[in-house]
Write a protein that holds these residues in place. Sequence first.
Motif, PDB file in Angstrom:
ATOM      1  N   ALA A 307      -1.281   2.493   7.053  1.00  0.00           N
ATOM      2  CA  ALA A 307      -2.581   2.847   6.470  1.00  0.00           C
ATOM      3  C   ALA A 307      -3.600   1.729   6.660  1.00  0.00           C
ATOM      4  O   ALA A 307      -4.769   1.980   6.929  1.00  0.00           O
ATOM      5  CB  ALA A 307      -2.405   3.145   4.978  1.00  0.00           C
ATOM      6  N   GLN A 310      -3.291   0.622  10.936  1.00  0.00           N
ATOM      7  CA  GLN A 310      -2.904   1.640  11.929  1.00  0.00           C
ATOM      8  C   GLN A 310      -1.650   1.184  12.669  1.00  0.00           C
ATOM      9  O   GLN A 310      -1.492   1.399  13.878  1.00  0.00           O
ATOM     10  CB  GLN A 310      -4.030   1.915  12.953  1.00  0.00           C
ATOM     11  N   SER A 337      -5.421   8.258   3.828  1.00  0.00           N
ATOM     12  CA  SER A 337      -4.834   7.283   4.752  1.00  0.00           C
ATOM     13  C   SER A 337      -3.328   7.113   4.536  1.00  0.00           C
ATOM     14  O   SER A 337      -2.685   6.320   5.226  1.00  0.00           O
ATOM     15  CB  SER A 337      -5.527   5.928   4.590  1.00  0.00           C
TER      16      SER A 337
END
Length: 385
Positions: A307, A310, A337
Motif C-alpha cells: 500500500a 507499491q 489502498s
Amino acid sequence: MIKGIFPIEKFEQLDTPFYYYDMELLRATLQAIKTETENRPFHVHYAVKANANSRLLREIASYGFGADCVSGNEILQALECGFPPEKIVFAGVGKSDKEIHIGLDNDIFCFNAESIPELEVINHLAGEKNKKARIALRVNPNVDARTHKYITTGLGENKFGINEEDLPATLEKMSGLSNLKMVGLHFHIGSQITDLSSFEDLCVKARKIQQWFLEQGIALPILNVGGGLGINYQHPNHFPLADFEAYFRLFKKHLMPEPGQKIYFELGRSIVAPCGSLISRVLFVKEGIQKNFLIVDGGMTDLIRPALYQAYHHIENLSSIEQNEPYDVVGPICESSDVFAEQRSINRAKRGDLIAIRSAGAYGESMASRYNCRDIPAAYYSDLL
Ligand code: LLP
C-alpha cells in the motif's frame, strides 16, 4: 513445488493472519554474512527497524553482529535481546533528549549525528554526566540509490545527514564541543538497492570525503556505509539469499580501507526479509464485473509495503494445486489502498485457503499498526511449531 517448505497442517490449527519465520533460512543468511565478513575488517550492525522481533534479534546477536538502532526503545530492545552496548550504534535525524540519555547511560558505541544542533545537545547532555560521547558524523553523500523515492535517503534534497559543504563549519563547531569524540563517518544512500553500482558510487564519494578529513589532520577509525542491499522479491524460492558475496567484494575493492580502519555495515532487509512470510486465510472469493477479488484476513495493518510503496511481494496459495487464475488480492481494511496485488496469477482459491505473502520478514511486523482496532499479528517460528 515449493509448498513443502511450509508446515501447512500446523498452520491449519492457527488463527490467521500471522507471521511465519523460517529460522533455518535466517541462520543460513547469517552464516553467509559471517563467512563474507570474518576475514575482513567488516562489521555488520543489524538495522533493528527492519524487524525488532525478540526471537530474531536474539538469533542475530548470537552470531556476533551489532545493532543499528534509530530510537531509544530500539536500543533497549537490542540490549534486552543480547546485543552488547559496545556493538550498538544510534542513528536518526531527530533524537529526543530522553533517547540521547538512554544512549549515554548505556554507554553505546556511538551516535550517528546528523546536524550541528544535535551535536550541541549530545555534547551538553554528555557533559552533565561527565561522559564523552562517541560520534560518527552522518554525511549526505548525494549518491543516487536508483530505488523507490520513499526509500532513497542519500540525495541532496533528503532530510538526512550533513551536506558536504557544511562539513568545514561542522568540524569547527565540534572542535569546541569537548564532550564529543569523533570516531568516524556514517553514510546511507537508501534501501532495496539492486543496482550495485550505486554502492560503487558511494565508495568513491566516501573516499573523497575521507581524504578531505585526512587533509584536516583527522583520521577516521570507522567508516559506516549504512545498509540498503536489496533482495529478490520476484523469485524468493530461487534466490532466497541476497548476493552478499558480490556486495562485500565490491566494498573491499572500491572502498580500500586504510590500515586498521573498520568498515561498518547496517543491513536490515537483506538479513530478515527472505525468512518471513505473512500467512493469511481467504475469507471470500468475490466475483467482480471484470475481475475476481481474493479477500484475505491479513491487511495493510499487518504488511503495509504494497500500500505504501507499491511494493511487490510474491504470493502463493498454499492450499491449492488447481490451475492458476488472476485475482486482485485485497485485505479487509477500510482503505482502497489495502491491496496486496492486482491481477496476480495464483492457484484457484476458495474460502479457507491459506495464502503466503512472501519476503515479508523486513518492514512487515515492524510496521504493523492497530488501525481499525485490529490485532498485531502473532509470530511463529519454523523450529518451534
Ligand atoms: N541504516 C539507515 C541509516 C537506514 O535508514 C536504514 C533503513 C538502514 C540502515 C537499513 O536499510 P536496509 O538494509 O534495510 O535497506 N520501510 C521501507 C524501508 C525503509 C528503510 C529505512 N532505512 C520498506 O519497507 O521498503
